[in-house]
Design a protein around this motif. Sequence first.
Motif, PDB file in Angstrom:
ATOM      1  N   GLU A  43      67.508  75.787  36.638  1.00 50.82           N
ATOM      2  CA  GLU A  43      67.056  75.586  38.006  1.00 50.82           C
ATOM      3  C   GLU A  43      66.684  74.115  38.219  1.00 50.82           C
ATOM      4  N   THR A  44      67.064  73.590  39.363  1.00 51.77           N
ATOM      5  CA  THR A  44      66.732  72.205  39.694  1.00 51.77           C
ATOM      6  C   THR A  44      65.254  72.127  40.066  1.00 51.77           C
ATOM      7  N   PRO A  45      64.499  71.245  39.417  1.00 52.51           N
ATOM      8  CA  PRO A  45      63.073  71.147  39.742  1.00 52.51           C
ATOM      9  C   PRO A  45      62.854  70.584  41.147  1.00 52.51           C
ATOM     10  N   GLU A  46      61.812  71.053  41.790  1.00 53.56           N
ATOM     11  CA  GLU A  46      61.466  70.578  43.127  1.00 53.56           C
ATOM     12  C   GLU A  46      60.526  69.382  43.023  1.00 53.56           C
ATOM     13  N   LEU A  47      60.740  68.395  43.852  1.00 52.45           N
ATOM     14  CA  LEU A  47      59.859  67.238  43.923  1.00 52.45           C
ATOM     15  C   LEU A  47      58.842  67.470  45.036  1.00 52.45           C
ATOM     16  N   ASP A  48      57.588  67.253  44.745  1.00 54.58           N
ATOM     17  CA  ASP A  48      56.499  67.442  45.696  1.00 54.58           C
ATOM     18  C   ASP A  48      56.743  66.558  46.921  1.00 54.58           C
ATOM     19  N   PRO A  49      56.950  67.151  48.107  1.00 56.24           N
ATOM     20  CA  PRO A  49      57.255  66.342  49.292  1.00 56.24           C
ATOM     21  C   PRO A  49      56.089  65.455  49.736  1.00 56.24           C
ATOM     22  N   VAL A  50      54.863  65.818  49.379  1.00 58.07           N
ATOM     23  CA  VAL A  50      53.713  64.981  49.747  1.00 58.07           C
ATOM     24  C   VAL A  50      53.771  63.669  48.975  1.00 58.07           C
ATOM     25  N   ILE A  51      54.111  63.725  47.698  1.00 55.07           N
ATOM     26  CA  ILE A  51      54.165  62.527  46.863  1.00 55.07           C
ATOM     27  C   ILE A  51      55.494  61.790  47.033  1.00 55.07           C
ATOM     28  N   HIS A  52      56.550  62.505  47.355  1.00 50.25           N
ATOM     29  CA  HIS A  52      57.900  61.939  47.312  1.00 50.25           C
ATOM     30  C   HIS A  52      58.145  60.783  48.282  1.00 50.25           C
ATOM     31  N   ALA A  53      57.437  60.724  49.387  1.00 56.19           N
ATOM     32  CA  ALA A  53      57.615  59.595  50.314  1.00 56.19           C
ATOM     33  C   ALA A  53      57.278  58.306  49.565  1.00 56.19           C
ATOM     34  N   GLN A  54      58.104  57.290  49.735  1.00 54.02           N
ATOM     35  CA  GLN A  54      57.960  56.065  48.946  1.00 54.02           C
ATOM     36  C   GLN A  54      56.548  55.484  48.989  1.00 54.02           C
ATOM     37  N   ALA A  55      55.971  55.368  50.161  1.00 56.18           N
ATOM     38  CA  ALA A  55      54.634  54.759  50.271  1.00 56.18           C
ATOM     39  C   ALA A  55      53.589  55.607  49.550  1.00 56.18           C
ATOM     40  N   ARG A  56      53.668  56.930  49.701  1.00 60.57           N
ATOM     41  CA  ARG A  56      52.693  57.798  49.031  1.00 60.57           C
ATOM     42  C   ARG A  56      52.902  57.796  47.529  1.00 60.57           C
ATOM     43  N   LEU A  57      54.121  57.697  47.088  1.00 60.84           N
ATOM     44  CA  LEU A  57      54.400  57.597  45.657  1.00 60.84           C
ATOM     45  C   LEU A  57      53.767  56.328  45.093  1.00 60.84           C
ATOM     46  N   ARG A  58      53.865  55.235  45.824  1.00 63.07           N
ATOM     47  CA  ARG A  58      53.252  53.985  45.386  1.00 63.07           C
ATOM     48  C   ARG A  58      51.727  54.106  45.322  1.00 63.07           C
ATOM     49  N   VAL A  59      51.133  54.765  46.312  1.00 65.37           N
ATOM     50  CA  VAL A  59      49.681  54.959  46.334  1.00 65.37           C
ATOM     51  C   VAL A  59      49.238  55.795  45.137  1.00 65.37           C
ATOM     52  N   VAL A  60      49.885  56.937  44.940  1.00 63.37           N
ATOM     53  CA  VAL A  60      49.503  57.835  43.846  1.00 63.37           C
ATOM     54  C   VAL A  60      49.731  57.165  42.498  1.00 63.37           C
ATOM     55  N   SER A  61      50.816  56.452  42.371  1.00 58.04           N
ATOM     56  CA  SER A  61      51.106  55.749  41.122  1.00 58.04           C
ATOM     57  C   SER A  61      50.021  54.714  40.819  1.00 58.04           C
ATOM     58  N   ALA A  62      49.624  53.946  41.817  1.00 58.87           N
ATOM     59  CA  ALA A  62      48.581  52.936  41.623  1.00 58.87           C
ATOM     60  C   ALA A  62      47.251  53.586  41.250  1.00 58.87           C
ATOM     61  N   LEU A  63      46.890  54.667  41.935  1.00 54.38           N
ATOM     62  CA  LEU A  63      45.613  55.326  41.652  1.00 54.38           C
ATOM     63  C   LEU A  63      45.632  56.062  40.316  1.00 54.38           C
ATOM     64  N   SER A  64      46.802  56.504  39.877  1.00 50.73           N
ATOM     65  CA  SER A  64      46.888  57.224  38.602  1.00 50.73           C
ATOM     66  C   SER A  64      46.647  56.298  37.413  1.00 50.73           C
ATOM     67  N   ALA A  65      46.793  54.993  37.623  1.00 51.36           N
ATOM     68  CA  ALA A  65      46.560  54.029  36.546  1.00 51.36           C
ATOM     69  C   ALA A  65      45.065  53.852  36.257  1.00 51.36           C
ATOM     70  N   LEU A  66      44.223  54.341  37.152  1.00 49.28           N
ATOM     71  CA  LEU A  66      42.776  54.244  36.969  1.00 49.28           C
ATOM     72  C   LEU A  66      42.277  55.394  36.093  1.00 49.28           C
ATOM     73  N   ARG A  67      41.086  55.204  35.525  1.00 48.52           N
ATOM     74  CA  ARG A  67      40.455  56.319  34.807  1.00 48.52           C
ATOM     75  C   ARG A  67      40.060  57.375  35.822  1.00 48.52           C
ATOM     76  N   ASP A  68      39.813  58.592  35.345  1.00 49.78           N
ATOM     77  CA  ASP A  68      39.554  59.735  36.224  1.00 49.78           C
ATOM     78  C   ASP A  68      38.538  59.481  37.337  1.00 49.78           C
ATOM     79  N   ASP A  69      37.402  58.899  37.020  1.00 49.59           N
ATOM     80  CA  ASP A  69      36.356  58.745  38.020  1.00 49.59           C
ATOM     81  C   ASP A  69      36.278  57.354  38.632  1.00 49.59           C
TER      82      ASP A  69
END
Length: 103
Positions: free
Chosen positions: A3-29
């Motif tokens: 089965e082809t995996p689904e990509l989360d449409p909330v994250i998939h938009a380029q700008a939101r992907l950049r935001v989430v990627s940048a924030l994921s580089a931080l520690r949890d809190d």
Amino acid sequence: MTETPELDPVIHAQARLRVVSALSALRDDDKVTFPWLQESLGMTAGNLSVHLRKLEDAGYVEVTKTHQGRTPATLLRLTRRGRLAFEEYTAALRALLDPGASS
């Protein structure tokens, strides 16, 4: 055939992907300020606000309005749900790019 995996449409938009990627580089809190994220990503305030709202509505980003001295400040962090969604997104993307790797 797998089965082809689904990509989360909330994250998939380029700008939101950049935001989430940048924030994921931080520690949890860890939190960053809105201007820091805006400058880091080279986005306009309006554009970043729109995408943060969508991520916040999904429960992926926590937005905290506060003051630093007398100056209003907006602090941002990726939630646990957001981290998990990003991990699942990147796993799905890897599976799409290299379907034989997980076989």
